[in-house]
Design an enzyme around this catalytic site. Structure first.
Site, PDB file in Angstrom:
ATOM      1  N   ASP A  22      -4.603  -5.783   5.979  1.00 49.09           N
ATOM      2  CA  ASP A  22      -4.682  -6.018   5.106  1.00 49.09           C
ATOM      3  C   ASP A  22      -3.758  -6.668   3.926  1.00 49.09           C
ATOM      4  OD1 ASP A  22      -6.263  -6.500   2.497  1.00 49.09           O
ATOM      5  OD2 ASP A  22      -5.230  -5.469   1.367  1.00 49.09           O
ATOM      6  N   MET A  30       0.041   0.616   4.942  1.00 44.41           N
ATOM      7  CA  MET A  30      -0.752   1.266   6.808  1.00 44.41           C
ATOM      8  C   MET A  30      -2.424   0.008   6.596  1.00 44.41           C
ATOM      9  SD  MET A  30      -1.280   3.464   9.114  1.00 44.41           S
ATOM     10  CE  MET A  30      -2.356   4.366   9.929  1.00 44.41           C
ATOM     11  N   SER A  89       0.666  -0.944  -0.099  1.00 46.09           N
ATOM     12  CA  SER A  89      -0.228  -0.065  -0.150  1.00 46.09           C
ATOM     13  C   SER A  89       1.197   1.333   0.029  1.00 46.09           C
ATOM     14  CB  SER A  89      -0.609  -0.096   1.263  1.00 46.09           C
ATOM     15  OG  SER A  89      -1.605   1.332   1.305  1.00 46.09           O
ATOM     16  N   THR A  90       0.524   2.010   1.088  1.00 46.65           N
ATOM     17  CA  THR A  90       1.338   3.345   1.189  1.00 46.65           C
ATOM     18  C   THR A  90       3.211   3.123   0.930  1.00 46.65           C
ATOM     19  OG1 THR A  90      -0.145   4.284   2.673  1.00 46.65           O
ATOM     20  CG2 THR A  90       1.920   5.337   2.374  1.00 46.65           C
ATOM     21  N   HIS A 135      -2.430  -0.438  -3.815  1.00 50.95           N
ATOM     22  CA  HIS A 135      -3.699  -0.206  -3.304  1.00 50.95           C
ATOM     23  C   HIS A 135      -3.200   0.598  -4.582  1.00 50.95           C
ATOM     24  CE1 HIS A 135      -4.252  -1.800   0.822  1.00 50.95           C
ATOM     25  NE2 HIS A 135      -4.609  -3.108   0.142  1.00 50.95           N
TER      26      HIS A 135
END
Length: 344
Positions: free
Chosen positions: A286, A283, A164-165, A190
């Site tokens: 997931d 973050m 993600s991030t 993501h």
């Protein structure tokens, strides 16, 4: 708890004021300044010392990319970039931006209220991000030399990657560290719809893998990497003796679509001990439960460590629940994967 001090930089006065008003509705965010261009932004940074900067990429006088290249080596600061152009976003991430968000409008299909809620969330994440040490501006990415994957004997059929991030550059780093004869790779990052295709094309240009945005029926094979499309789930399926992906519209799982958990759980079910799971910076949680399922079925699992994660969230949760067999730096993840794939 002190509020997060934010600087908003955008050349459109109307849009800039709308962003400022929207951000100030959040109780933990304070917009300390706004600027119409990078020159004004530079002065506001020195004056207000913001915690996070929200930066438009397409601006006159000096665009956001050039500004990042000049600013971050001298003044490390978490930056969330705004753009409707995917290629500009990924160049900004390469230059050190922590995260990006698609601007609202007909080009991206993003509505203003959704944009503002997501931007508030991204600012809160960015404020806790670990910044890379300042370096010189990155050189332009050169096209990778594409070699035909060599036949390689391995007991593994698939490598599954979730992030993600901070993940756009982390995934690039992992792919660059793996040889093209690696087992087929499936990836969830993501990312909103409209950006995954450009990201896949970027990875295709600068790595040794044949990378594409996945569609249902794509075969998982050595030398190939499949990226889940934005706003769609992706899972691994087996047809006869071959592995394929299935892409479909579905609800968010673990807060996301595409979801790392959806992918990892399918890899656990279909590939079992012939899978390798890689959980990178991001973050939330997931991917943690999916990685645990993979490990429970005999797969090898690796998680990115705190020191090299932009946000140590997803791999942290996975490590704490026992899903991570090996936790290591981003640079060592390809080493671990290669060791498992060809020496186990």
């Amino acid at each position: 708890m002190p509020k997060i001090k934010v600087l908003v930089v955008d050349d459109s006065a109307l849009f800039r004021h709308a962003v400022v008003r929207g951000l100030e509705e959040h109780p933990s965010i304070e917009v300390v300044a706004a600027a119409a261009d990078p020159y004004e932004a530079r002065d506001r940074i020195l004056e207000h010392e913001p915690d996070v900067m929200v930066l438009d990429v397409e601006m006159p006088k000096m665009n956001g990319i050039v500004f990042l290249k000049k600013l971050l080596p001298q003044y490390p600061l978490p930056v969330v970039v705004m753009s409707s152009l995917p290629d500009h976003v990924f160049e900004a991430m390469e230059c050190g931006a922590v995260d990006f968000i698609a601007k609202p409008g007909s080009r991206t299909g993003v509505e203003a209220p959704v944009f503002l809620r997501e931007l508030q969330s991204k600012i809160r994440v960015a404020a806790r991000a670990t910044l890379a040490r300042p370096t010189a501006a990155p050189a332009a990415q050169q096209p990778a030399v594409r070699e035909q994957p060599r036949a390689a004997s391995t007991a593994y059929d698939v490598i599954a990657i979730g992030a993600s991030t901070g993940g756009t550059e982390a995934i690039l780093s992992v792919l660059k560290g793996l040889p093209p004869e690696s087992p087929g790779i499936v990836i969830v990052q993501h990312m909103p719809a409209g950006f995954t295709k450009s990201y896949a094309e970027r990875l295709d240009r600068v790595t040794a893998f044949d990378v594409k945005e996945a569609v249902s029926g794509d075969v998982v094979a050595p030398g190939k990497a499949l990226l889940a499309p934005g706003n769609q789930q992706m899972k691994l399926v087996k047809r006869g003796s071959r592995l394929h992906v299935e892409v479909y519209e579905g609800p968010k799982v673990s807060g996301h679509c595409p979801s790392v958990d959806v992918l990892f759980e399918s890899v656990a079910a279909v590939a079992g001990p012939k899978g390798v799971g890689v959980l990178l910076t991001g973050m939330g949680s997931d991917g943690a439960m999916g990685l645990l399922q993979m490990r429970g079925r005999g797969a090898r699992t690796v998680g990115q460590d705190e020191a090299t994660s932009v946000v140590y969230g997803m791999p942290k949760v996975a490590f704490e629940i026992g899903a991570v067999e090996k936790q290591t730096s981003l640079q060592q993840i390809p080493v671990a994967v290669k060791h498992w794939v060809w020496n186990s």
